[in-house]
Design an enzyme around this catalytic site. Structure first.
Site: not given
Ligand SMILES: O=C(O)c1cc(=O)[nH]c(=O)n1[C@@H]1O[C@H](COP(=O)(O)O)[C@@H](O)[C@H]1O
Length: 321
Positions: A65, A67, A70
């Site tokens: 991830d 993201k 760039d």
């Molecule tokens: O792309 C992602 O995974 C992501 C997008 C988003 O909109 N919200 C989001 O929480 N995430 C990721 O999903 C995971 C959520 O983790 P928890 O909230 O601990 O379950 C983290 O790694 C966040 O960075």
């Protein structure tokens, strides 16, 4: 491609602080999750080589991830590094546009998946990503990406995303558990997998937490979502009811219509009219989108019972074909 048929429907967001705590969680959860998602903090802490170590030890698909957001030349370098490290899929922001996403896809090739982020789960995600989420999803589908991310905190938006990308692209939904979304609601709305972090790795028993989340959406979903009255005829004392089947059943019904038509079962109605079947004294009209109309029903309860029994029969028959 790399995500096999779901077992748990969980992609573990392994956002643990370091190698030791990551391995501690993974030793417990290795067979309770379908894939691992790694984010920047852990990779920056432990280095890219940790990806290979996780892969070798647990043999689970790994989504990086990063993201990616760039210009194409930089994206190219990031994906190359991820690929060499053993990553199976990368996540890329939708707002970077088609040329930058194509660069990611080119380097990813056929062995790596590309997920396009459509809408972030936090409140600010509604400000700038929501207004363009549908376009990001359309672009991801047009470019032939493996899947998209969608907000598990907003199942209604997952539904929009599923309608936008169609049945085949993978949808992975984050924001489940700690951020308020539920795995069951995300899956029912059309996601294939939920991305779950803190609710698992911060639990006293991460394995049991993952298993219980998996159980929460393992039950056979109800075949009927809604039944409502369209008409009551006082002369015949009978109802016409509209039945909205659950999403999975609608997909099965679409196949069922094709099956009936190919074998000349029932009456095929003109172009988008669907098919008409007779079941005892009742007439069942299945529209092409999977919704149904039941006619000549003597009570709403009888209609609900008929719809449930009949849809369960179709589900099991079609699954056995
Ligand atoms: O792309 C992602 O995974 C992501 C997008 C988003 O909109 N919200 C989001 O929480 N995430 C990721 O999903 C995971 C959520 O983790 P928890 O909230 O601990 O379950 C983290 O790694 C966040 O960075």
């Amino acid at each position: 491609m790399f995500l096999k048929s779901p077992k748990s429907r969980i992609i573990l967001a392994l956002d643990t602080p370091d190698r030791e705590q990551s391995l501690h969680v993974m030793d417990q959860c290795r067979d309770a999750v379908d894939a691992i998602k790694l984010n920047y903090p852990l990779v920056l802490q432990e280095g890219l080589s940790f990806i290979g170590e996780l892969k070798k030890k647990y043999d689970l698909p790994i989504i990086a991830d990063f993201k990616i957001a760039d210009v194409p030349v930089t994206n190219n370098r990031i994906v190359r590094l991820a690929k060499n490290a053993g990553v199976d899929a990368v996540m890329v922001h939708g707002f970077i546009g088609p040329d930058a996403i194509m660069e990611v896809k080119e380097v990813a090739g056929d062995d790596m998946g590309v997920f396009v982020v459509t809408e972030l789960t936090h409140p600010g995600g509604l400000e700038f990503t929501r207004p363009h989420a549908k376009q990001f999803a359309e672009m991801a589908a047009y470019l032939g990406c493996y899947g998209i991310q969608a907000p598990g905190t907003r199942p209604e938006q997952i539904r929009v995303m599923r309608e936008t990308v169609g049945p085949d692209m993978k949808i992975i939904a984050c924001g489940i558990g700690a951020q308020g979304g539920t795995l069951q609601a995300a899956i029912e709305a059309g996601a294939d997998f939920g991305i779950i972090g803190r609710s698992i790795y911060e639990a006293d028993d991460p394995r049991e937490a993952a298993m219980s989340l998996a159980r929460s959406c393992a039950e056979e979903p109800d075949v009927v979502k809604d039944v409502s009255v369209v008409r009551y005829c006082s002369e015949t004392e009978s109802y016409t009811l509209r039945v909205e089947p659950a999403r999975e059943i609608r997909e099965i019904l679409k196949r069922f219509i094709g099956y009936c038509q190919s074998r000349r079962i029932g009456l095929t109605l003109h172009h988008d009219g669907g098919i008409l079947l007779r079941k005892g004294k009742n007439i069942i009209h299945i529209y092409n989108d999977g919704r149904c109309l039941l006619s000549n029903i003597s009570s709403v309860a009888e209609g609900e019972e008929l719809a449930r029994r009949w849809l369960e029969e179709i589900r099991s028959d079609m699954n056995n074909l």
